[in-house]
Each structure stands twice: as C-alpha cells, then as structure tokens.
Design a protein around this motif. Structure first.
Motif, PDB file in Angstrom:
ATOM      1  N   ASN A 159       0.807  -1.208   0.000  1.00 16.28           N
ATOM      2  CA  ASN A 159       0.000   0.000   0.000  1.00 16.28           C
ATOM      3  C   ASN A 159       0.844   1.265   0.000  1.00 16.28           C
ATOM      4  N   PHE A 160       1.387   1.578  -1.148  1.00 19.79           N
ATOM      5  CA  PHE A 160       2.180   2.790  -1.291  1.00 19.79           C
ATOM      6  C   PHE A 160       1.801   3.466  -2.589  1.00 19.79           C
TER       7      PHE A 160
ATOM      8  N   MET B  76       8.931  -2.084   4.163  1.00 18.12           N
ATOM      9  CA  MET B  76       7.892  -1.062   4.026  1.00 18.12           C
ATOM     10  C   MET B  76       8.190   0.185   4.845  1.00 18.12           C
ATOM     11  N   LYS B  77       9.044   0.061   5.843  1.00 18.12           N
ATOM     12  CA  LYS B  77       9.420   1.263   6.588  1.00 18.12           C
ATOM     13  C   LYS B  77      10.390   2.121   5.772  1.00 18.12           C
ATOM     14  N   MET B  78      11.088   1.477   4.866  1.00 17.72           N
ATOM     15  CA  MET B  78      12.118   2.169   4.091  1.00 17.72           C
ATOM     16  C   MET B  78      11.585   2.698   2.770  1.00 17.72           C
ATOM     17  N   LEU B  79      10.486   2.154   2.274  1.00 24.31           N
ATOM     18  CA  LEU B  79      10.042   2.522   0.931  1.00 24.31           C
ATOM     19  C   LEU B  79       9.715   4.002   0.776  1.00 24.31           C
ATOM     20  N   PRO B  80       9.053   4.657   1.734  1.00 25.09           N
ATOM     21  CA  PRO B  80       8.853   6.097   1.578  1.00 25.09           C
ATOM     22  C   PRO B  80      10.172   6.861   1.469  1.00 25.09           C
ATOM     23  N   VAL B  81      11.208   6.370   2.132  1.00 25.90           N
ATOM     24  CA  VAL B  81      12.522   7.007   2.045  1.00 25.90           C
ATOM     25  C   VAL B  81      13.081   6.828   0.639  1.00 25.90           C
ATOM     26  N   LEU B  82      12.951   5.590   0.146  1.00 28.34           N
ATOM     27  CA  LEU B  82      13.416   5.311  -1.221  1.00 28.34           C
ATOM     28  C   LEU B  82      12.704   6.206  -2.222  1.00 28.34           C
ATOM     29  N   GLN B  83      11.411   6.324  -2.082  1.00 24.16           N
ATOM     30  CA  GLN B  83      10.650   7.141  -3.029  1.00 24.16           C
ATOM     31  C   GLN B  83      11.028   8.609  -2.913  1.00 24.16           C
ATOM     32  N   ARG B  84      11.290   9.031  -1.709  1.00 25.79           N
ATOM     33  CA  ARG B  84      11.661  10.432  -1.536  1.00 25.79           C
ATOM     34  C   ARG B  84      13.006  10.718  -2.187  1.00 25.79           C
ATOM     35  N   PHE B 120       6.729   0.294  -7.184  1.00 26.18           N
ATOM     36  CA  PHE B 120       6.503   1.651  -6.673  1.00 26.18           C
ATOM     37  C   PHE B 120       7.401   2.716  -7.285  1.00 26.18           C
ATOM     38  N   ILE B 121       8.528   2.339  -7.861  1.00 27.72           N
ATOM     39  CA  ILE B 121       9.317   3.303  -8.629  1.00 27.72           C
ATOM     40  C   ILE B 121       9.683   2.656  -9.960  1.00 27.72           C
ATOM     41  N   PRO B 122       9.966   3.462 -10.987  1.00 23.74           N
ATOM     42  CA  PRO B 122      10.333   2.868 -12.274  1.00 23.74           C
ATOM     43  C   PRO B 122      11.738   2.266 -12.243  1.00 23.74           C
ATOM     44  N   VAL B 123      11.881   1.092 -12.825  1.00 27.86           N
ATOM     45  CA  VAL B 123      13.176   0.410 -12.852  1.00 27.86           C
ATOM     46  C   VAL B 123      13.571   0.174 -14.300  1.00 27.86           C
ATOM     47  N   ASP B 124      14.835   0.431 -14.619  1.00 24.62           N
ATOM     48  CA  ASP B 124      15.313   0.231 -15.988  1.00 24.62           C
ATOM     49  C   ASP B 124      15.994  -1.118 -16.180  1.00 24.62           C
ATOM     50  N   THR B 186       6.732  12.408  -0.640  1.00 22.84           N
ATOM     51  CA  THR B 186       7.278  13.764  -0.751  1.00 22.84           C
ATOM     52  C   THR B 186       7.980  14.188   0.534  1.00 22.84           C
ATOM     53  N   THR B 187       7.598  13.608   1.635  1.00 22.63           N
ATOM     54  CA  THR B 187       8.265  13.970   2.879  1.00 22.63           C
ATOM     55  C   THR B 187       8.919  12.774   3.541  1.00 22.63           C
ATOM     56  N   ALA B 188       8.694  11.599   2.964  1.00 25.56           N
ATOM     57  CA  ALA B 188       9.189  10.349   3.550  1.00 25.56           C
ATOM     58  C   ALA B 188       8.676  10.149   4.955  1.00 25.56           C
ATOM     59  N   THR B 189       7.585  10.773   5.257  1.00 24.67           N
ATOM     60  CA  THR B 189       6.955  10.477   6.532  1.00 24.67           C
ATOM     61  C   THR B 189       5.675   9.723   6.239  1.00 24.67           C
ATOM     62  N   ARG B 190       5.067   9.244   7.271  1.00 24.64           N
ATOM     63  CA  ARG B 190       3.860   8.484   7.082  1.00 24.64           C
ATOM     64  C   ARG B 190       2.705   9.238   7.672  1.00 24.64           C
TER      65      ARG B 190
END
Ligand code: SF4
Lengths: 168, 216
Positions: A159-160, B76-84, B120-124, B186-190
């Motif tokens: 869920n992201f 899953m705790k790290m994914l927002p950081v990765l996306q940010r 969740f992010i594009p990969v090449d 955008t903020t890597a927070t939840r």
C-alpha cells in the motif's frame, strides 16, 4: 548468588507455593504469576545480585500442543555480572488485554526490549515511560509475531503510492 | 552542398551528444540496504573498478546523481525514504534493481518486505542473483548505457510519455480493510495519528482508515 540460591531466597520471600522452577540445559527458569512478578524481579535485582537484564522477549503459545489457558509468556533473562550466574523468569499473560508492570524502574535497559515486545506481540507494560512501536512503522496496526498474524501480512507492504516515469 | 568546417570540428545531433555525455558519466546513488550492498561496494572497489565505465562517483546526495542502484531488500518502513530519494534526484535518471530482493522481494515473502521496488518506482535494469556478482552489476551498467544511448533525448522528454505504471500487476489479493496508511514519498513520513488519515484509539487500536487515492 547462584540461580539455585536465588530460588531458595525467592521461595522464602514470596511464599513457597507461589513460584515453580524448571531446568533446561543447565538454565534455571522460574515461573511466576504476574501479580508477584515485580516482587520477584526486585528481589532478584536487589538481594540476589542479578543486576543485568539481558533480554525481555515473549512467546505466543497459540496452538501449542501443551499450551495452558494463557496465551503469552513473557521471559526475562537476567545475569549476575559479578558471578556470571544466569536465571530466566517466565510469566504468563493472556488475551484480550495482555498487560504487565514495566521493569523499567529496575533496569533502564528494559526500555527497548519492552517496546519490542509491545511492538511484536501487543503486550503492554504499565509504567513504561514511552511505549511506542520500535521496529514497525508507527501506523502499523497489527502485531506481527502473533501466531494468528499471516506471514505475508495483510496488505501493508503493497500500500504505497506508485511513481511513474513522468512523475520524475 | 559542401559545408566547410575547420578540421577539428564535427557535427552531431544534440540528442546523440547528450546521450554520449550521460552514458559515460553515470553517477550512482547507492541505496544499499542489505547484503547486495556489499557486492555493490566490491563493484566500486579496485578489483572490479566501476570507474572504468565512468560510473564510480558514488553520490550520497540525491541531488547529484542520476542512477539509483537499489541493492538489497527494501522494507515497508524504508520505501517512503526510497521514493523520496528518487524524487529528489534530478532528471534524467535511471534505476537499477540489483538482486533478487530488490527486484522481487527474494526469499523474503514476509509482511514487511516490499515485493519488488518496481511496484513503486520505475526500474530500468534488473540484475538477477542472490547476490549478483560485481560482473553482473557491471553488465547492467553497460546495458543501461546502451539503453540511454538508444533512447535518450536531450530534453529527457522520452520520460514524459511514460505515465503508466509498468511493473507487475497491481491486482494483488489484499483485504482492503486491513491496509495501513501509505507512506508519503514527498516527505518520507507516514500519515498517521493527527493527519486525519488513520485514527488510533486507545493503545494503538485503529479506529478509522482512509485508503490512499492512488489505491482506490
Ligand atoms: S538478493 Fe540475496 S544478497 Fe541481495 S539483498 Fe537479497 S538476500 Fe541479500
């Protein structure tokens, strides 16, 4: 004080019938009920020299063949740093509201292990100064090490928001 | 019609020039979370020497890199950081998913491990293996260079067209009432208590829930 001496002392302090012991591979375990837990821990720390709290962890006995009516066990591993003797204190708590007194007042090192037990099993420690999740994200709603929590989770890892190329 | 040029002047397409430059100066952002990260370090070290491909300048600031190498399992705790971090990297940028874990979750089919960052992010480029050898990562860099050479545009407008998610199917079986609040890349927070997304009652018991709009 060795573990055996400590047990004799505990029996003296808390009445003979209220604690039972068992042995496994040279480790001595003391089984106590949760209402005398603090008394036992205090006695072990102050009178028996078990000054180091090695770990606090928990066990979920759901579905365990020889399980009793209590679901969770909380385990305290103690070490006497001057003599090197060890003792394990085990106490049972049950659903729906598993709660124990916090041992933070005895050992400051109980802070994080108690948070971990809370995070993973949902067992609360009354009197803990800051009982927050420690491993899982704050908004996580389940307790993952409970036996009735599915191994693959309940959708949390999916869920992201999805980022596409154009959103660079 | 002959154009007369001085002998040290060549003509080229702007795209080709940009690609030539970008190809040979990839600056990786090492997002190394587990054992694959060690292989990534080995790739950068002298024996394998990623520097031969112009890609040794590991940037630990996302503002200065254009290649994210996700090496290791992402939880899953790290994914927002990765996306940010991905969002903070300037365009144009590329991503190599290194190892079984980053690409698919690997053996960690468990509640906390994201089953492939490409969801969740594009990969090449995907590098198989557990862990991949440094040679495999180097091969991925070479292949990525080829991809940039072939598809790159000066203004990076080739990315604008890719608005669709290209990872694996999103129709995963999941009970929606059990889903937790998503991370905010955008903020890597939840979004949790106090933001109106998820409300907690006493002792952390969730009392209300709002699914992220992207997931509806
Ligand atoms: S793919 Fe293998 S080596 Fe790489 S992070 Fe996963 S377990 Fe570790």
């Amino acid at each position: 004080m060795t573990a055996q001496e400590a047990i004799n002392k505990l029996k003296e302090v808390s009445g003979n019938g209220s604690i039972s012991t068992s042995e496994f591979r040279d480790n001595t375990r003391v089984h106590v009920s949760k209402d005398i837990l603090m008394k036992v821990l205090t006695c072990l720390k102050n009178d028996c020299g078990f000054d180091f709290l090695v770990d606090i962890t928990a066990i979920d006995y759901m579905g365990y063949p020889t399980a009793t009516t209590d679901r969770f066990a909380v385990v305290y591993c103690l070490l006497n740093t001057s003599e090197g003797s060890r003792i394990v204190v085990k106490t049972m708590v049950n659903d729906p509201d598993p709660v124990l007194p916090s041992s933070y007042s005895l050992w400051k090192g109980a802070d994080w292990p108690e948070r971990e037990v809370y995070d993973m099993y949902g067992i609360r420690f009354e009197g803990h100064p800051d009982l927050r999740r420690i491993l899982m994200p704050q908004e996580f709603t389940s307790y993952p090490l409970r036996k009735d929590y599915p191994l693959r989770g309940m959708g949390e890892r999916h869920n992201f928001p999805v980022l596409t190329r154009a959103e660079g | 019609m002959a154009v007369s040029l001085p002998e040290n002047v060549f003509t080229a397409k702007l795209d080709a020039l940009a690609n030539w430059v970008r190809t040979n100066s990839l600056w990786p952002m090492p997002f190394a979370t587990a054992c694959c990260g060690i292989e990534l370090m080995a790739t950068g070290a002298s024996r394998h020497d990623l520097a031969r491909f112009g890609a040794e300048v590991m940037r630990f600031s996302p503002r200065q890199c254009d290649l994210m190498i996700v090496a290791g399992r992402v939880v899953m705790k790290m994914l927002p950081v990765l996306q940010r971090i991905w969002q903070q990297m300037p365009e144009p940028k590329w991503c190599i998913s290194m190892g079984a874990c980053a690409s698919t979750g690997g053996v960690f089919d468990t509640y906390a491990v994201v089953q492939g960052v490409d969801r969740f992010i594009p990969v090449d480029m995907y590098v198989p293996g557990c862990p991949p050898r440094p040679e495999q990562l180097i091969q991925a860099v070479i292949d990525l260079q080829e991809k940039i050479r072939q598809t790159g545009k000066f203004f990076s407008d080739e990315f604008d067209k890719r608005t669709q998610y290209t990872g694996p199917s999103q129709s995963l079986p999941r009970p929606l009432d059990a889903v937790v609040a998503p991370g905010d890349y955008t903020t890597a927070t939840r979004q949790w208590e106090g933001t109106g997304k998820v409300q907690f009652g006493e002792r952390g018991v969730r009392t209300s829930l709002e699914i992220h709009p992207a997931r509806k």
